[in-house]
Design an enzyme around this catalytic site. Structure first.
Site, short mmCIF file in Angstrom:
data_model
loop_
_atom_site.label_atom_id
_atom_site.label_comp_id
_atom_site.label_asym_id
_atom_site.label_seq_id
_atom_site.Cartn_x
_atom_site.Cartn_y
_atom_site.Cartn_z
N THR A 188 0.85 -1.41 0.18
CA THR A 188 0.10 -0.24 0.09
C THR A 188 0.79 1.66 -0.11
OG1 THR A 188 0.20 -0.34 2.01
CG2 THR A 188 -1.98 -1.21 0.75
N SER A 215 -4.69 -2.31 7.48
CA SER A 215 -4.95 -2.61 6.38
C SER A 215 -5.17 -4.05 5.59
CB SER A 215 -3.63 -2.15 4.91
OG SER A 215 -3.48 -1.20 5.45
N ARG A 227 20.93 -4.47 4.37
CA ARG A 227 22.07 -4.33 3.47
C ARG A 227 23.36 -3.97 3.59
NH1 ARG A 227 19.18 2.08 2.34
NH2 ARG A 227 17.31 1.01 1.42
N CYS A 257 18.66 4.94 -2.23
CA CYS A 257 17.38 5.54 -3.82
C CYS A 257 18.56 6.53 -4.16
CB CYS A 257 16.15 5.97 -3.39
SG CYS A 257 16.77 7.19 -1.82
N SER A 302 9.13 12.42 -2.38
CA SER A 302 8.38 10.81 -2.40
C SER A 302 9.55 10.09 -1.34
CB SER A 302 8.08 10.47 -3.97
OG SER A 302 9.29 10.28 -4.32
N GLU A 312 20.31 9.18 6.48
CA GLU A 312 20.96 8.55 4.95
C GLU A 312 22.41 8.73 4.80
OE1 GLU A 312 18.01 8.09 3.03
OE2 GLU A 312 18.15 8.88 1.24
N LYS A 325 24.00 5.79 5.41
CA LYS A 325 24.00 4.36 4.32
C LYS A 325 24.97 5.21 2.99
CE LYS A 325 19.48 4.13 5.66
NZ LYS A 325 17.66 4.43 5.50
N ARG A 364 16.38 17.80 1.88
CA ARG A 364 14.86 17.30 1.59
C ARG A 364 14.64 18.24 0.84
NH1 ARG A 364 13.27 12.16 0.68
NH2 ARG A 364 13.40 11.81 2.93
N HIS A 366 16.01 12.09 -7.79
CA HIS A 366 16.88 13.03 -5.88
C HIS A 366 18.27 13.13 -7.48
CE1 HIS A 366 14.73 10.89 -3.09
NE2 HIS A 366 15.44 10.27 -3.08
N ASN A 394 13.81 8.94 -8.31
CA ASN A 394 13.63 8.07 -6.43
C ASN A 394 13.36 6.43 -6.46
OD1 ASN A 394 12.42 10.31 -6.36
ND2 ASN A 394 11.29 9.17 -4.15
P1 NAP Z 1 5.35 3.97 2.60
O1 NAP Z 1 5.05 4.72 1.68
O2 NAP Z 1 5.28 4.90 4.87
O3 NAP Z 1 4.80 2.86 3.40
C1 NAP Z 1 5.39 1.83 3.68
C2 NAP Z 1 4.05 0.81 3.33
O4 NAP Z 1 4.94 0.14 4.52
C3 NAP Z 1 3.15 0.75 3.81
O5 NAP Z 1 2.35 -0.50 2.59
C4 NAP Z 1 2.31 0.25 5.29
O6 NAP Z 1 1.20 -0.32 5.25
C5 NAP Z 1 3.29 -1.12 5.35
N1 NAP Z 1 3.83 -0.71 7.09
C6 NAP Z 1 4.43 0.57 7.60
N2 NAP Z 1 4.25 0.09 8.41
C7 NAP Z 1 3.74 -1.78 9.16
C8 NAP Z 1 4.13 -1.91 9.82
N3 NAP Z 1 3.99 -2.16 11.77
N4 NAP Z 1 3.17 -3.86 10.16
C9 NAP Z 1 3.35 -3.31 8.77
N5 NAP Z 1 3.25 -2.96 7.05
C10 NAP Z 1 3.48 -1.92 8.08
O7 NAP Z 1 6.90 3.96 2.82
P2 NAP Z 1 7.96 4.29 0.88
O8 NAP Z 1 8.21 5.04 0.75
O9 NAP Z 1 7.17 3.35 0.49
O10 NAP Z 1 9.57 3.27 1.86
C11 NAP Z 1 9.04 2.03 1.84
C12 NAP Z 1 10.12 1.13 2.27
O11 NAP Z 1 11.49 1.77 1.48
C13 NAP Z 1 11.23 1.71 3.31
O12 NAP Z 1 11.54 0.75 4.12
C14 NAP Z 1 11.94 2.77 2.93
O13 NAP Z 1 13.06 3.14 3.58
C15 NAP Z 1 12.82 2.09 1.74
N6 NAP Z 1 13.05 3.22 0.49
C16 NAP Z 1 11.95 3.79 -0.22
C17 NAP Z 1 11.97 5.02 -1.05
C18 NAP Z 1 11.30 6.13 -1.32
O14 NAP Z 1 11.56 6.68 -2.74
N7 NAP Z 1 10.63 6.47 -0.53
C19 NAP Z 1 13.08 4.93 -2.08
C20 NAP Z 1 14.44 3.13 -1.61
C21 NAP Z 1 13.56 2.90 -0.49
P3 NAP Z 1 -0.31 0.71 6.02
O15 NAP Z 1 -0.25 1.40 4.79
O16 NAP Z 1 -1.40 -0.99 5.73
O17 NAP Z 1 0.45 1.22 6.79
#
Ligand code: NAP
Length: 357
Positions: free
Chosen positions: A16, A44, A115, A152, A182, A205, A208, A238, A245, A328
């Site tokens: 989601t 969810s 990682r 990213c 994002s 960040e 990493k 940010r 990015h 990203n």
């Molecule tokens: P996000 O939009 O906040 O989405 C997080 C996801 O994790 C949602 O599906 C959420 O489900 C789920 N979640 C949250 N709390 C949870 C819990 N307690 N138990 C189980 N599921 C849970 O975050 P995102 O930006 O997509 O990032 C996701 C991952 O990818 C992170 O580890 C982030 O560091 C990494 N990442 C992100 C990006 C980027 O550009 N955004 C790039 C590289 C890596 P619900 O909707 O049900 O809450």
């Protein structure tokens, strides 16, 4: 090394979220993968995906996912699928992904938790696909494994550095990133904190960016990664950009190179065609326009999988400086992770023919 004869069943963890939604958009009609399970938080769970998700990408929730019922990450892993693509929140990603690997699944993660684990390959397929072999040494029961997609910002940076490292050696890198909203997921940084503003802090960040490139550019020797001997100093900001990015980079090379040498190294970085569904003809492109790359104009290069470089200039402190831009959530997350998964299938690590010990 062969393509699968029929699609592999896949679960998307964190389906989601920002990254999860990208996964589902990119998986629509994917020739090798078929989405069978969606996993998110208990909030969810039990809902149809179309009802659970706050869809934030163009168009509608993809048909292939809309009616699947979301499962909780607290539930037992789904052993009917072969591959789990994870975009889980960092608070739960590490433990959940370990449980899925222990259940025999091949997990490709976007989160940072695993990682830097010594036996977890950190892979940008055009740079270090050979590191994938490290996954064979993992000792999860039932042959499960974890492979990680880098941070990213690291991905765009490393794609730019790899040809220079190969040609001249890199001793030091100074990088300042201007990271899109994002990147913090949805809803991310409050609009009142980010509009008309720049925030000079993104938790975790800089560390990493400092540590991941040496692992990716390192060598797989004797079943372990020997990190590349380069130092990275990173500052991360940010900025009020939706996607994309930007990185301002200065490098110190081990052997001297002219601007033409640098451009030639980038131009020559054309990875062999392997037939991966997500591979790009030109993962790196250089623009000579003095005011590019820009996120709005360049983030969608090669359907979001291309890294755009520009503004190559001599650096009065190190040797050369330039700007690199990558999408990203596509190249830096879901698209990159999908490419990693495709590479794992082609390398025989994931799928019915997988031969991990
Ligand atoms: P996000 O939009 O906040 O989405 C997080 C996801 O994790 C949602 O599906 C959420 O489900 C789920 N979640 C949250 N709390 C949870 C819990 N307690 N138990 C189980 N599921 C849970 O975050 P995102 O930006 O997509 O990032 C996701 C991952 O990818 C992170 O580890 C982030 O560091 C990494 N990442 C992100 C990006 C980027 O550009 N955004 C790039 C590289 C890596 P619900 O909707 O049900 O809450």
């Amino acid at each position: 090394m062969t393509a699968p004869t029929e699609p592999l069943d896949v679960a998307v963890l964190g389906a989601t979220g920002t990254v999860g939604q990208r996964f589902l958009a990119l998986l629509e009609g994917h020739p090798w993968f078929r989405v069978r399970a969606l996993v998110a938080s208990p909030r969810s769970a039990g809902k149809r995906y179309a009802d659970a998700v706050d869809w934030r990408l163009e168009g509608d929730v993809p048909d292939h996912a809309a009616d699947l019922v979301v499962r909780s990450a607290e539930d037992a892993p789904d052993r009917d699928v072969t591959l789990a693509l994870s975009g889980l929140d960092s608070s739960v990603a590490g433990t959940t992904e370990t449980r899925w690997a222990e259940a025999g699944l091949f997990v490709v993660t976007n989160a940072s938790a695993h990682r830097m684990d010594p036996d977890v390959p950190l892979v940008v397929p055009e740079v270090n696909a050979d590191h994938m072999e490290l996954a064979r040494s993992q000792r999860f029961e039932r042959g499960g494994a974890i492979v990680a997609n880098p941070n990213c910002s690291t991905i765009g940076l490393v794609l730019a550095l790899a040809p220079l490292h190969r040609a001249f050696g890199i001793e030091a890198v100074e990088v300042t990133t201007l990271q899109a909203a994002s990147g913090a997921g949805y809803p991310g940084v409050a609009s009142l904190d980010l509009l008309d503003n720049v925030v000079p802090f993104i938790r975790g960040e800089e560390d990493k960016l400092a540590e991941e490139p040496a692992k990716i550019l390192g060598r797989l020797e004797g079943g372990a990664i020997e990190p590349a001997a380069l130092r990275v100093s990173a500052q991360c900001f940010r900025v009020p950009v939706v996607d994309g990015h930007t990185a301002s980079v200065s490098v110190k090379l081990a052997t001297s190179a002219t601007a033409d040498d640098v451009l030639e190294a980038w131009r020559g970085h054309v990875p062999p065609r392997q037939g991966l569904p997500g591979e790009t003809l030109r993962p790196l492109r250089y623009t000579a326009r003095e005011d590019r790359p820009q996120p709005r104009l360049d983030r969608d290069a090669e359907a979001g999988m291309g890294v755009t470089l520009g503004r190559l200039r001599e650096c009065p402190v190190l040797d050369w400086r330039f700007v690199a831009l990558a999408h990203n959530t596509v190249r830096g997350a879901a698209g990159g992770a999908l490419l990693v998964a495709e590479q794992a299938v082609l390398n025989g690590l994931c799928g019915r023919h997988a031969g991990r010990s």
